[in-house]
Write a protein that holds these residues in place. Structure first.
Motif, PDB file in Angstrom:
ATOM      1  N   GLY A 172       0.823  -1.213   0.000  1.00 25.38           N
ATOM      2  CA  GLY A 172       0.000   0.000   0.000  1.00 25.38           C
ATOM      3  C   GLY A 172       0.851   1.256   0.000  1.00 25.38           C
ATOM      4  N   ALA A 173       1.957   1.225   0.772  1.00 28.12           N
ATOM      5  CA  ALA A 173       2.853   2.377   0.811  1.00 28.12           C
ATOM      6  C   ALA A 173       3.474   2.628  -0.552  1.00 28.12           C
ATOM      7  CB  ALA A 173       3.943   2.146   1.858  1.00 28.12           C
ATOM      8  N   SER A 177      13.289  -2.766  -3.823  1.00 37.38           N
ATOM      9  CA  SER A 177      12.979  -2.301  -5.188  1.00 37.38           C
ATOM     10  C   SER A 177      11.789  -1.352  -5.179  1.00 37.38           C
ATOM     11  CB  SER A 177      12.694  -3.500  -6.100  1.00 37.38           C
ATOM     12  OG  SER A 177      13.832  -4.308  -6.219  1.00 37.38           O
ATOM     13  N   GLN A 178      12.056  -0.128  -4.789  1.00 38.50           N
ATOM     14  CA  GLN A 178      10.999   0.862  -4.628  1.00 38.50           C
ATOM     15  C   GLN A 178      11.277   2.098  -5.498  1.00 38.50           C
ATOM     16  OE1 GLN A 178       8.565  -0.301  -3.131  1.00 38.50           O
ATOM     17  NE2 GLN A 178       9.557  -1.968  -2.019  1.00 38.50           N
ATOM     18  N   PRO A 179      10.198   2.796  -5.879  1.00 37.07           N
ATOM     19  CA  PRO A 179      10.356   4.001  -6.713  1.00 37.07           C
ATOM     20  C   PRO A 179      11.164   5.068  -6.002  1.00 37.07           C
ATOM     21  CG  PRO A 179       8.104   3.821  -5.852  1.00 37.07           C
ATOM     22  CD  PRO A 179       8.779   2.530  -5.544  1.00 37.07           C
ATOM     23  N   GLY A 180      12.105   5.640  -6.735  1.00 39.79           N
ATOM     24  CA  GLY A 180      12.960   6.676  -6.174  1.00 39.79           C
ATOM     25  C   GLY A 180      14.165   6.136  -5.444  1.00 39.79           C
ATOM     26  N   TRP A 181      14.200   4.822  -5.207  1.00 40.11           N
ATOM     27  CA  TRP A 181      15.340   4.198  -4.535  1.00 40.11           C
ATOM     28  C   TRP A 181      16.162   3.415  -5.551  1.00 40.11           C
ATOM     29  CZ3 TRP A 181      12.691   1.433   0.229  1.00 40.11           C
ATOM     30  CH2 TRP A 181      11.947   2.375   0.957  1.00 40.11           C
ATOM     31  N   SER A 185       1.179   6.916   5.506  1.00 37.82           N
ATOM     32  CA  SER A 185       0.917   7.241   6.905  1.00 37.82           C
ATOM     33  C   SER A 185       0.516   5.972   7.642  1.00 37.82           C
ATOM     34  CB  SER A 185      -0.192   8.295   7.023  1.00 37.82           C
ATOM     35  OG  SER A 185      -1.417   7.802   6.482  1.00 37.82           O
ATOM     36  N   GLY A 186       0.543   6.046   8.976  1.00 39.47           N
ATOM     37  CA  GLY A 186       0.127   4.921   9.796  1.00 39.47           C
ATOM     38  C   GLY A 186       0.971   3.680   9.545  1.00 39.47           C
ATOM     39  N   ALA A 187       0.314   2.521   9.373  1.00 41.14           N
ATOM     40  CA  ALA A 187       1.009   1.256   9.145  1.00 41.14           C
ATOM     41  C   ALA A 187       1.833   1.300   7.870  1.00 41.14           C
ATOM     42  CB  ALA A 187       0.004   0.108   9.099  1.00 41.14           C
TER      43      ALA A 187
END
Length: 208
Positions: free
Chosen positions: A57-58, A115-119, A69-71
């Motif tokens: 979700g993040a 493997s995340q966007p911007g990383w 936000s949150g979890a």
């Protein structure tokens, strides 16, 4: 002076062929690079966070241009810590045994965490993906007990190196060295191949 991180995906300790080859590589590397930093990330040490519903979700929240936000925020922060450790090195050694024609699930988990966007990657709607890990190099030790080139489909298939090297190139790492040990343990004495693989590991460790 460089920083090298050994990322190991085998849980077999002293019984692991891939870890033994990695040790030969690193011994030679340390001899020729005495001032470099060499550290180890054992993916089985219990510190790798899951990347489940909150993490996914993040990721989609970030893709949409918002802040988690949150979890979701907590999952994103946990993933970020793994990435920052990984990104702080400019050289990598991966020891990768074959599991069911592919890579161990713990290595796939690591890949999914970092493997995340911007990383690891950027994305453009027209141009597609761009790897962000520029100027780095990787060495990969591959082992398999039964599969080997030319043995036919009854002895398995290689989704191990094809998947992993595709991921490396996708991240922007294109300087890749490989060492393979693929004896047919069902029928053959593996010692000759083992000696050859260790010799190659030492050679590549010196040149890396």
């Amino acid at each position: 002076m460089s920083r090298l991180l050994h990322v190991s995906a085998s849980p077999r300790g002293e019984s692991s062929e891939s870890l033994a080859l990695a040790a030969a590589f690193l011994d030679a590397y340390r001899e020729t690079h005495p001032d470099d930093t060499v550290e180890h990330h054992d993916l089985w040490d219990g510190t790798l966070p899951e990347f489940g519903p909150a993490g996914a979700g993040a990721k989609m929240t970030v893709f949409g241009g918002a802040d988690p936000s949150g979890a979701q925020e907590r999952a994103w922060a946990a993933a970020r810590a793994v990435f920052e450790r990984f990104d702080s090195y400019d050289r990598y050694l991966f020891s990768v045994p074959m599991w069911n024609s592919g890579v161990p699930y713990i290595l796939k988990q690591f890949i999914d965490v970092v493997s995340q966007p911007g990383w690891v990657f950027g994305f453009d709607a027209e141009q597609g993906y761009t790897g962000l890990l520029q100027g780095k190099k990787a060495a990969v030790v591959y082992t398999s007990a039964v599969y080997g080139d030319g043995r036919g489909p009854a002895f398995g298939a290689d989704f191990q190196s094809t998947f992993f090297e595709d991921w490396l190139r996708w991240t922007g790492i294109t300087d890749i060295t490989t060492v393979q040990f693929r004896p047919n343990l069902a029928t053959a004495d593996a010692e000759t191949g083992r000696r050859e693989a260790h010799a190659r590991a030492r050679e590549e460790g010196k040149r890396f």
